[in-house]
Design a protein around this motif. Sequence first.
Motif, mmCIF file in Angstrom:
data_model
loop_
_atom_site.group_PDB
_atom_site.id
_atom_site.type_symbol
_atom_site.label_atom_id
_atom_site.label_comp_id
_atom_site.label_asym_id
_atom_site.label_seq_id
_atom_site.Cartn_x
_atom_site.Cartn_y
_atom_site.Cartn_z
ATOM 1 N N HIS A 204 -4.178 -0.471 -9.078
ATOM 2 C CA HIS A 204 -4.199 -0.803 -7.640
ATOM 3 C C HIS A 204 -2.906 -1.476 -7.171
ATOM 4 O O HIS A 204 -2.415 -1.213 -6.086
ATOM 5 N N CYS A 207 0.314 0.727 -6.060
ATOM 6 C CA CYS A 207 0.431 1.288 -4.708
ATOM 7 C C CYS A 207 0.767 0.197 -3.695
ATOM 8 O O CYS A 207 1.598 0.408 -2.810
ATOM 9 N N SER A 208 0.123 -0.975 -3.819
ATOM 10 C CA SER A 208 0.436 -2.076 -2.897
ATOM 11 C C SER A 208 1.922 -2.392 -2.937
ATOM 12 O O SER A 208 2.565 -2.581 -1.902
ATOM 13 N N HIS A 233 -8.541 1.539 -2.610
ATOM 14 C CA HIS A 233 -7.921 1.105 -1.351
ATOM 15 C C HIS A 233 -8.408 -0.272 -0.912
ATOM 16 O O HIS A 233 -7.661 -1.051 -0.327
ATOM 17 N N GLU A 236 -6.273 -2.510 -2.797
ATOM 18 C CA GLU A 236 -4.901 -2.535 -2.257
ATOM 19 C C GLU A 236 -4.831 -3.455 -1.037
ATOM 20 O O GLU A 236 -3.901 -4.245 -0.897
ATOM 21 N N SER A 240 -2.449 -6.786 -0.867
ATOM 22 C CA SER A 240 -1.333 -6.766 0.077
ATOM 23 C C SER A 240 -1.513 -7.808 1.173
ATOM 24 O O SER A 240 -0.575 -8.532 1.505
#
Length: 466
Positions: A204, A207-208, A233, A236, A240
Motif C-alpha cells: 500500500h 502507491c501512496s 485504496h 493508501e 497519505s
Amino acid sequence: MKVYNTLTRKKEEFIPLVPGEVKMYVCGPTVYNFFHIGNGRTFVVFDTIRRYLEYRGYTVKFVQNFTDIDDKMIKKANAEGTTVKELGDRYIAEYYKDADGLNIERATVNPRATEYINKIIDFVSALIEKGYAYEIDGDVYFSTKKFKEYGKLSGQNLEDLQAGVRINIDERKKDPMDFAIWKSAKPEEPSWDCPWGKGRPGWHIECSCMAKDILGDTIDIHAGGSDLAFPHHENEIAQSEALTGKPFANYWLHSAFVNVNNQKMSKSLNNFFTAREILEKYDADVIRFLLLSGHYRVQLNFSEELLESAKASMERLYNGVSNLENLINEVDKKEITESEKEYINGLSKYRERFIEKMDDDFNTADAISVLFDLIKDINTNITINSSKEVAEKALELVRELGYPLGILQKSTKGTLEEEIEKLIEDRQKARKDRDWALADKIRDDLKARGIVLEDTPQGVRWKKAD
Ligand code: AMP
Ligand code: ZN
C-alpha cells in the motif's frame, strides 16, 4: 462532465484542481507474469478515460506503477532460480508488448516501487514520528485507530471492519485492522537497509509514495480495479492523508471485474486468458470493443462468443471505413457541393451525442452505439456519386470519435503501393489462367484511378498517369 466517485458514492461534476490539467494515478500490475484480460480491462478502461480527457482538451499526467517487489514476485523468482530484479525487468518488457498491442497509450510515468525505496523509508519514518505508525521487531504497522476517517472509501467504520476480522494471536500488531507498511527481512529475500534494520516496503505504501512524489499531495483521479478499493485504496488514503493532512485524491474510480462463468478471472483460480493469447487471434480493435461494450462499472462475463460478436461488430464498423476509403481512392474531380457541406455539418450531431454519452461517467456502451448510427448514416448517404471531400470529412469524424475508445484508427487498405502491387499480382495470375476479361478489368480499374501499367521485359511496371 460527470464521473462516479467511489468516495462519495455519487456521480459528480468533474472539476480538476488546475483548470485544463488532470493528475491521474492508476494502480498497475505486479510484474511476475503476463497480464490477463481481466487486468487488461482495467488498463484499457483507464486508458480510454485518459484518452477521452485528452480529447476534451485536458493535459493528462498519467501515472501507472509497476509493483516489482512483493511475496508473489519473490516466490516466482525463487521457483525460476532468478532474481526479483530480473523477473521484474522481463515482465515489464512483456507488459509493454501486450499494452502496445492493445493500443494502450504509454503512461507519462511508469514508476517502479524498487526505485522509490529511500522515499518510502522517509514516508514510513514520518508516519512513525507523527504517531500514526509503530515499529515492532523491524516491522512497521499503520495504526488505523489513529486515522479517524479510516473506512471512508469503502463506507465501513472501523468497529464493523474489526468485527469481521479473525484475531490472530500470533500477530504482533496492536490492533487487528492495523496493516504493515514495512516488513522486516526474511532470510533469502531482497531487502534494503532502513532505520529498523533490513526490510522491504508493504504494497500500500508504494502507491501512496509514488503518487505523492510524481503528482503531488492531492491528485485529481485515483483509479484501479474494484478489488483494490478495500483494503488497498482505503490504506493508501489513510497513509497519505495522515502524512500530509490534505485530501489524497478527489475522485476515486473503480472498474468492475471480468468474470469467467460468473467467477472473477484471476491467476489464482486459473481461469484466465492472457492478453497475449487473445491478441494472437483477435485484433486490438476487437478486444477493446469487447472490453468497452459494457459500462466500466458493470461486470463483464468473458467468453469466446462475446469475442466473436465483437469481431463481427468491428467488421461492420470497418466496412464503413472501407467504403469511405474506396471513395477517397477513386480519382474523382468532383467538387464538394453545397448540400454535401450541409450534410457534413449535420453529422456533428453524432459528435454531440457521443460527447453527451462519454460525459456521463464515460458511458462507452452508449458511445459505441452512436458510432454505429454515424456509420449507418454515412453508408446510406455517401455513395459512388459523392465527392472525394465529403468522404474525407466523414472519415475524419469516424476516426475522431474512434480515437478516445482506441478503435477505428487503422486503414482497411495497405499503402497505395502495396495495393497496386497486389492488383498487379492478381492480373498476372488472371493472365496465366487465361482469364483475359479479369486481367483487362484490373488494368482498366487502375487506369480509372490514374495508374498506368507497362509490360516490360523485366516484368510489369506501374506509374501515375500525367
Ligand atoms: P494485479 O496484477 O493482480 O495487481 O492486478 C492489476 C490490476 O488489474 C488491478 O487494478 C486489479 O484490480 C485488476 N484486476 C485483477 N483481476 C481483474 C479482473 N478479473 N477483472 C478486472 N480487473 C482485474
Ligand atoms: Zn496502488
